[in-house]
Design an enzyme around this catalytic site. Structure first.
Site, PDB file in Angstrom:
ATOM      1  N   GLY A  46       1.265  -1.159   0.056  1.00  0.00           N
ATOM      2  CA  GLY A  46      -0.084  -0.471   0.652  1.00  0.00           C
ATOM      3  C   GLY A  46       0.841   0.873   0.014  1.00  0.00           C
ATOM      4  O   GLY A  46       2.316   1.312   0.185  1.00  0.00           O
ATOM      5  N   GLN A  51       2.720  10.077   0.873  1.00  0.00           N
ATOM      6  CA  GLN A  51       4.803   9.349   1.617  1.00  0.00           C
ATOM      7  C   GLN A  51       5.257  10.149  -0.137  1.00  0.00           C
ATOM      8  O   GLN A  51       6.709   9.200  -0.466  1.00  0.00           O
ATOM      9  CB  GLN A  51       4.113   7.650   1.230  1.00  0.00           C
ATOM     10  CG  GLN A  51       3.475   7.590   2.512  1.00  0.00           C
ATOM     11  CD  GLN A  51       3.109   5.886   2.153  1.00  0.00           C
ATOM     12  OE1 GLN A  51       2.446   5.549   2.297  1.00  0.00           O
ATOM     13  NE2 GLN A  51       4.141   4.894   3.073  1.00  0.00           N
ATOM     14  N   CYS A  91       6.844   0.094   6.828  1.00  0.00           N
ATOM     15  CA  CYS A  91       5.734   0.737   6.070  1.00  0.00           C
ATOM     16  C   CYS A  91       6.967   0.887   5.359  1.00  0.00           C
ATOM     17  O   CYS A  91       8.190   2.026   5.670  1.00  0.00           O
ATOM     18  CB  CYS A  91       5.583   2.459   7.136  1.00  0.00           C
ATOM     19  SG  CYS A  91       4.886   3.665   6.553  1.00  0.00           S
ATOM     20  N   LEU A  92       6.184   1.783   4.268  1.00  0.00           N
ATOM     21  CA  LEU A  92       7.523   2.492   2.838  1.00  0.00           C
ATOM     22  C   LEU A  92       8.237   3.745   3.325  1.00  0.00           C
ATOM     23  O   LEU A  92       9.584   3.755   3.062  1.00  0.00           O
ATOM     24  CB  LEU A  92       7.107   2.624   1.546  1.00  0.00           C
ATOM     25  CG  LEU A  92       6.528   1.224   0.919  1.00  0.00           C
ATOM     26  CD1 LEU A  92       5.852   1.414  -0.739  1.00  0.00           C
ATOM     27  CD2 LEU A  92       7.978  -0.115   0.661  1.00  0.00           C
ATOM     28  N   HIS A 133      -4.302   1.482   7.967  1.00  0.00           N
ATOM     29  CA  HIS A 133      -2.773   1.811   8.118  1.00  0.00           C
ATOM     30  C   HIS A 133      -3.089   2.873   7.148  1.00  0.00           C
ATOM     31  O   HIS A 133      -2.046   3.768   6.536  1.00  0.00           O
ATOM     32  CB  HIS A 133      -1.847   0.578   7.540  1.00  0.00           C
ATOM     33  CG  HIS A 133      -0.126   1.170   7.685  1.00  0.00           C
ATOM     34  ND1 HIS A 133       0.680   0.983   8.575  1.00  0.00           N
ATOM     35  CD2 HIS A 133      -0.090   1.662   6.522  1.00  0.00           C
ATOM     36  CE1 HIS A 133       1.462   1.562   8.066  1.00  0.00           C
ATOM     37  NE2 HIS A 133       1.893   2.464   6.880  1.00  0.00           N
ATOM     38  N   GLU A 134      -3.206   2.669   5.306  1.00  0.00           N
ATOM     39  CA  GLU A 134      -3.333   3.788   4.430  1.00  0.00           C
ATOM     40  C   GLU A 134      -4.209   4.832   4.442  1.00  0.00           C
ATOM     41  O   GLU A 134      -3.925   6.724   4.551  1.00  0.00           O
ATOM     42  CB  GLU A 134      -3.346   3.086   3.211  1.00  0.00           C
ATOM     43  CG  GLU A 134      -2.349   2.517   2.625  1.00  0.00           C
ATOM     44  CD  GLU A 134      -1.287   2.162   2.882  1.00  0.00           C
ATOM     45  OE1 GLU A 134      -0.755   3.222   2.891  1.00  0.00           O
ATOM     46  OE2 GLU A 134      -0.512   1.614   2.927  1.00  0.00           O
ATOM     47  N   HIS A 137      -2.562   7.410   7.549  1.00  0.00           N
ATOM     48  CA  HIS A 137      -1.455   8.117   6.441  1.00  0.00           C
ATOM     49  C   HIS A 137      -1.977   9.965   6.120  1.00  0.00           C
ATOM     50  O   HIS A 137      -1.503  11.203   6.320  1.00  0.00           O
ATOM     51  CB  HIS A 137      -0.507   7.858   5.684  1.00  0.00           C
ATOM     52  CG  HIS A 137       0.117   6.462   5.463  1.00  0.00           C
ATOM     53  ND1 HIS A 137       1.818   7.176   6.197  1.00  0.00           N
ATOM     54  CD2 HIS A 137       1.245   4.829   4.996  1.00  0.00           C
ATOM     55  CE1 HIS A 137       2.045   6.258   6.218  1.00  0.00           C
ATOM     56  NE2 HIS A 137       1.850   5.237   5.936  1.00  0.00           N
TER      57      HIS A 137
END
Ligand code: NI
Length: 164
Positions: A46, A51, A91-92, A133-134, A137
């Protein structure tokens, strides 16, 4: 294919609230294509627009093993959650780390698709986790603040250390 640079923890933009999308201009379509390319290239499940430095409420998710089932969510809004799961999360934007996070096990999200048509997606387990999670963000929230216990280092598996 165009990859975008992923902002990492410590970058102030990740703490900011993203703005809703009212019209999907060509620039945002390109952004979505680039977000998908970037997510697949980095092996993520995701990615949120913030991000890659764009404060718009856009998320891409693909939790399939084959990585061939992208979901693009514009202005996603969680409308139902239930149950509980505790599992590993990464997480990226937090490279090399992971940790245990408690999330709802089921999650239902209302969103607009790439044609700005209203859709609903429901998910359990990994998909529910990714949706939460997304969506976080987009409100400037990071999973590291939800981690139970220690934030751990990802162990890199080194084949050269294998014994016969
Ligand atoms: Ni993330």
């Amino acid at each position: 294919m165009a990859l975008r640079e992923i902002r990492t923890i410590g970058d102030e933009i990740l703490t900011k609230k993203s703005r809703p999308v009212t019209e999907l201009k060509p620039r945002l379509q390109t952004l979505i294509d680039d977000m998908l390319d970037t997510m697949y290239a980095t092996g993520g499940v995701g990615l949120a627009a913030v991000q890659v430095g764009v404060l718009r409420r856009i998320v891409v998710i693909d939790v399939s093993l084959e990585q061939d089932s992208p979901v693009v969510l514009i202005n996603p809004e969680i409308i139902e959650m239930s149950g509980e799961q505790v599992g590993d999360e990464g997480c990226l934007s937090v490279p090399g780390k992971h940790g245990q996070v408690k999330r709802a096990n089921y999650c239902k999200v209302k969103y607009l698709d790439r044609d700005m048509k209203e859709q609903v997606i429901e998910g359990e387990e990994l998909l529910a986790r990714a949706l939460q999670h997304e969506t976080d963000h987009l409100d400037g929230k990071m999973y590291v603040d939800l981690v139970e216990g220690e934030l751990m280092d990802v162990q890199i598996y080194d084949e050269s250390e294998d014994e016969e």
